[in-house]
Design a protein around this motif. Structure first.
Motif, PDB file in Angstrom:
ATOM      1  N   ARG A  37      31.596  13.485  -5.166  1.00  0.00           N
ATOM      2  CA  ARG A  37      32.280  13.058  -6.391  1.00  0.00           C
ATOM      3  C   ARG A  37      32.495  11.544  -6.390  1.00  0.00           C
ATOM      4  O   ARG A  37      32.353  10.897  -7.418  1.00  0.00           O
ATOM      5  N   ILE A  41      31.179   8.906  -9.263  1.00  0.00           N
ATOM      6  CA  ILE A  41      32.087   8.023  -9.998  1.00  0.00           C
ATOM      7  C   ILE A  41      31.660   6.572  -9.845  1.00  0.00           C
ATOM      8  O   ILE A  41      31.655   5.807 -10.815  1.00  0.00           O
ATOM      9  N   GLN A 112      38.122   2.544 -17.056  1.00  0.00           N
ATOM     10  CA  GLN A 112      37.883   3.979 -16.885  1.00  0.00           C
ATOM     11  C   GLN A 112      39.122   4.666 -16.300  1.00  0.00           C
ATOM     12  O   GLN A 112      39.489   5.765 -16.711  1.00  0.00           O
ATOM     13  N   ALA A 113      39.792   4.029 -15.358  1.00  0.00           N
ATOM     14  CA  ALA A 113      41.003   4.595 -14.766  1.00  0.00           C
ATOM     15  C   ALA A 113      42.119   4.691 -15.803  1.00  0.00           C
ATOM     16  O   ALA A 113      42.877   5.663 -15.815  1.00  0.00           O
ATOM     17  N   VAL A 115      41.757   5.205 -19.004  1.00  0.00           N
ATOM     18  CA  VAL A 115      41.442   6.333 -19.882  1.00  0.00           C
ATOM     19  C   VAL A 115      41.733   7.650 -19.169  1.00  0.00           C
ATOM     20  O   VAL A 115      42.332   8.559 -19.744  1.00  0.00           O
ATOM     21  N   GLN A 116      41.344   7.760 -17.906  1.00  0.00           N
ATOM     22  CA  GLN A 116      41.554   9.001 -17.166  1.00  0.00           C
ATOM     23  C   GLN A 116      43.029   9.293 -16.944  1.00  0.00           C
ATOM     24  O   GLN A 116      43.453  10.442 -16.965  1.00  0.00           O
ATOM     25  N   GLU A 117      43.821   8.256 -16.717  1.00  0.00           N
ATOM     26  CA  GLU A 117      45.243   8.435 -16.439  1.00  0.00           C
ATOM     27  C   GLU A 117      46.122   8.270 -17.673  1.00  0.00           C
ATOM     28  O   GLU A 117      47.343   8.225 -17.565  1.00  0.00           O
ATOM     29  N   CYS A 118      45.499   8.138 -18.851  1.00  0.00           N
ATOM     30  CA  CYS A 118      46.215   8.013 -20.130  1.00  0.00           C
ATOM     31  C   CYS A 118      47.182   6.832 -20.121  1.00  0.00           C
ATOM     32  O   CYS A 118      48.328   6.952 -20.558  1.00  0.00           O
ATOM     33  N   ILE A 169      42.723   5.144 -25.504  1.00  0.00           N
ATOM     34  CA  ILE A 169      42.597   6.332 -24.656  1.00  0.00           C
ATOM     35  C   ILE A 169      42.206   7.557 -25.457  1.00  0.00           C
ATOM     36  O   ILE A 169      42.178   8.662 -24.933  1.00  0.00           O
ATOM     37  N   GLN A 172      44.473  11.572 -26.941  1.00  0.00           N
ATOM     38  CA  GLN A 172      45.338  12.194 -25.948  1.00  0.00           C
ATOM     39  C   GLN A 172      46.765  11.730 -26.163  1.00  0.00           C
ATOM     40  O   GLN A 172      47.016  10.603 -26.572  1.00  0.00           O
TER      41      GLN A 172
END
Length: 176
Positions: A37, A41, A112-113, A115-118, A169, A172
């Motif tokens: 993974r 990434i 990217q982080a 967006v992933q962590e809102c 983001i 969400q």
């Protein structure tokens, strides 16, 4: 070995291969190794940095005053809120000592982080130094589709050696 010859050579071939057994299949399929993974990434971040950030593109940025930019679909009030420090950056990136290629990758990973962590807001400290990153980071940020706006950070977040970034983001739920 007694070989009979005929016109098409079929009987000759059958006599030659008589008694030979075929190899058994060992069922080895040579597939590419499965990537972890972390490797996937890293590759995605690298691809994003290569596809989003161009060194040739020159967006319209202010010449005087603090460094600022917003997408056309973003309200000017959002830029004002960034300037006032209403948004508190949850993620911080310090680019001191990085080369341009490394800085691009780290910047793509930061967005990217977010967006992933809102996380709506993040901060990038590019420093003063020779001014290369200070000049390039805003140019790269203006090209990324998930960056809504950025503004020179208030004094408590780095002043003119840092930028506050407002990240899109998506739909969400988020907090302010």
């Amino acid at each position: 070995m007694n070989i009979k010859y005929d016109k098409d050579g079929l009987t000759e071939f059958q006599q030659l291969v008589e008694g030979i057994t075929p190899f058994s299949q060992d069922k080895r399929h040579f597939k590419p190794p499965v990537k972890s993974r972390k490797q996937l990434i890293e590759k995605e971040v690298h691809n994003q940095a290569d596809s989003y950030f161009s060194d040739i593109y020159q967006p319209l940025l202010p010449i005087t005053g603090p460094m600022r930019w917003r997408r056309e679909d973003v309200n000017t009030m959002e830029l004002k809120r960034l300037r006032r420090g209403d948004y508190i950056p949850e993620l911080l990136l310090d680019l001191h000592g990085y080369r341009q290629t490394e800085a691009k990758l780290e910047l793509a990973a930061l967005i990217q982080a977010c967006v992933q962590e809102c996380q709506l807001c993040c901060s990038v400290m590019h420093g003063h130094g020779t001014g290369i990153l200070k000049q390039q980071v805003p140019l790269w940020l203006a090209q990324h589709p998930q960056v809504k706006a950025f503004h020179q950070a208030p004094r408590e977040w780095g002043g003119d050696a840092a930028l506050l970034i407002l990240v899109d983001i998506g739909d969400q739920p988020h907090r302010r």
